[in-house]
Design an enzyme around this catalytic site. Structure first.
Site, PDB file in Angstrom:
ATOM      1  N   ASP A   1      85.754   1.351  71.621  1.00 13.63           N
ATOM      2  CA  ASP A   1      85.194   1.927  72.846  1.00 13.63           C
ATOM      3  C   ASP A   1      84.584   3.302  72.589  1.00 13.63           C
ATOM      4  O   ASP A   1      84.350   4.071  73.526  1.00 13.63           O
ATOM      5  CB  ASP A   1      86.293   2.077  73.914  1.00 13.63           C
ATOM      6  CG  ASP A   1      86.653   0.768  74.587  1.00 13.63           C
ATOM      7  OD1 ASP A   1      86.010  -0.253  74.275  1.00 13.63           O
ATOM      8  OD2 ASP A   1      87.576   0.754  75.411  1.00 13.63           O
TER       9      ASP A   1
ATOM     10  N   ASP B   1     101.733  -1.402  77.121  1.00 13.37           N
ATOM     11  CA  ASP B   1     102.636  -2.063  76.181  1.00 13.37           C
ATOM     12  C   ASP B   1     104.006  -2.318  76.810  1.00 13.37           C
ATOM     13  O   ASP B   1     104.561  -3.417  76.725  1.00 13.37           O
ATOM     14  CB  ASP B   1     102.774  -1.228  74.913  1.00 13.37           C
ATOM     15  CG  ASP B   1     103.098   0.240  75.219  1.00 13.37           C
ATOM     16  OD1 ASP B   1     102.918   0.676  76.371  1.00 13.37           O
ATOM     17  OD2 ASP B   1     103.514   0.960  74.297  1.00 13.37           O
TER      18      ASP B   1
END
Length: 483
Positions: free
Chosen positions: A85, A233
């Site tokens: 990104d 996560d």
């Protein structure tokens, strides 16, 4: 004053839960320390995809990719995705390396997004659509996995179809760079070796975002990564287990990585972790309570997700202390409260000591960072408190990646350095308040309260001093004057 006295006592006992839970984790670990998960044998090698999510990591991108292509796995069963990104030259560097390795026959691709929607979670979801592997290994840009990483992890997933993910332990590339990095290494060693392992044995494992392997079917079954929380996560790890998948901690599988080498970077990282964990608590707290798991697993999950609430409680404790001491209220600092607070305070240091004992080697050299770690516990309290308050108020913030430097002696350009942020002024005010509280304890001869109050004073002074030193060493260079 009665209300303030009761509030102070309740906060002490709430904080004691987190401190005393360290003894529970130590007991779980010692009870199961000789448990060994034998490495299953592989009849055939499954397909594995390795993902490297990247955002402006030009200092470490080459090292990261070079470690991924060295992974020991059949080339025809290995896919590598650089999920990029970036908005700087990182993309060009990555593309050059990807082209170079493609010409050598490596199955590696660059997936670049022009719009960073969903941050890391969005990038991983985008890459998931192009994933061919049955299993997905994930590494952050600062991680340097050893060549046998996949051979030490994937067989567990193959042998147990109910296993959704396995998590390895984080190692440290720059632990000896400073007392600050040594302190972080101590905390992470205890977190992964003792806490993660103990919780896994209690029936609820944790995923740490990197240095682990997922079953692709598990990620898809859970609906993918969620961009609504900053710790995607932690969120996916718990959601997977709430859907019946299992997780496994493998403390013997170690992947070295960088530790933040400056106080601003550390505060930025801790702010993200604090906010993300509380977001997960609000999202998953009730489902965890209703889940068909043991009471111990539920308690450990809730304590884990709510752990950063300890910091606003610590701030409230300090704010309550000055008026109570000045008015001569002794009940809040009586023997029972002081004993509970002392026992709770002793828990985390014992956790750190046990982790270093288990790791062996030059333990005493590594333990030099323990005083610094204790100071950080109070010095970072306002930073985490701000993160918790933002979460409770529904204030959204961008995913701020932790800067990686590769060479700890190098001076990063301004755009790559973490900045002190808006909390420094508040920390200075809190330092002044802590100083007044310590002075009040001395004047009123409230000796039992003095050690705890002095810890606030020392911790805040230490963190503020590190920030001041960093600002002096790295003065801000505005873009229009060059970098």
């Amino acid at each position: 004053m009665i209300f303030l006295n009761v509030l102070y006592t309740l906060i002490v006992f709430w904080l004691a839960i987190y401190g005393l839970n360290a003894f529970v984790l130590i007991g779980l670990y010692l009870r199961n320390r000789h448990r060994c998960e034998p490495l299953p044998s592989l009849v055939e090698y499954p397909s594995v995809t390795v993902q490297l999510p990247v955002y402006n990591e030009k200092y470490v991108i080459r090292r990261a990719i070079e470690h991924l292509v060295r992974l020991d796995w059949p080339p025809d069963r290995l896919q590598i995705q650089i999920v990029d990104d970036s908005t700087d030259e990182t993309t060009a560097l990555a593309r050059q390396l990807v082209t170079q390795y493609q010409e050598q026959g490596v199955d590696i691709q660059l997936i670049h997004r022009d719009v960073r929607s969903g941050f890391k979670a969005g990038a991983l979801n985008a890459a998931l659509e192009q994933t061919r592997g049955e299993f997905i290994a994930i590494f952050d840009a600062d991680f340097c996995p050893r060549p046998d990483f996949l051979r030490q992890t994937v067989p567990y997933l193959v042998a147990n179809p109910t296993l959704g993910f396995v998590q390895g332990r984080w190692g440290h590339l720059n632990a000896d760079h400073s007392l600050l990095t040594r302190a972080q290494a101590l905390a992470l060693d205890a977190h992964h070796l003792i806490e993660h392992t103990a919780r896994c044995w209690a029936g609820l494992a944790n995923f740490s975002g990197t240095g682990g392997v997922w079953r692709a079917a598990c990620i898809r079954d859970c609906g993918g990564w969620s961009p609504k929380v900053l710790t995607e996560d932690v969120d996916l790890g718990y959601r997977a287990q709430l859907r019946g998948w299992k997780g496994l901690m493998l403390p013997a599988v170690v992947s070295p990585a960088e530790l933040p080498d400056g106080i601003a970077a550390l505060k930025q990282q801790q702010f993200r972790w604090a906010k993300g964990n509380v977001q997960c608590l609000l999202k998953l707290g009730m489902p965890i309570l209703k889940a068909p798991v043991s009471l111990l697993a539920k308690l450990q999950a809730l304590i884990h997700l709510s752990y950063y609430l300890a910091h606003p409680l610590m701030i409230w404790l300090l704010l309550c202390a000055l008026p109570l001491i000045w008015q001569g209220e002794t009940a809040a600092f009586g023997p029972m409260v002081t004993t509970v607070l002392s026992l709770a305070t002793a828990g985390p240091p014992l956790l750190y000591l046990l982790a270093q004992y288990e790791l062996g080697g030059d333990r005493w050299r590594r333990l030099r960072g323990l005083p610094v770690l204790i100071l950080l516990g109070t010095g970072l309290a306002l930073n985490s408190t701000a993160a918790v308050l933002e979460t409770l108020l529904g204030i959204e913030t961008a995913f701020m990646r932790t800067p990686k430097v590769y060479d700890p002696k190098s001076m990063l350009e301004y755009s790559y350095r973490a900045q002190p942020g808006y909390l420094l002024g508040g920390e200075l005010l809190l330092l002044l308040y802590a100083g007044l509280t310590v002075a009040a304890a001395v004047i009123r001869q409230n000796w039992p309260a003095l050690p705890f109050l002095s810890l606030y004073l020392a911790g805040l002074a230490f963190v503020i001093g590190l920030q001041m030193a960093a600002m002096w060493q790295y003065p801000k260079i505005m873009p229009e004057t060059g970098r």
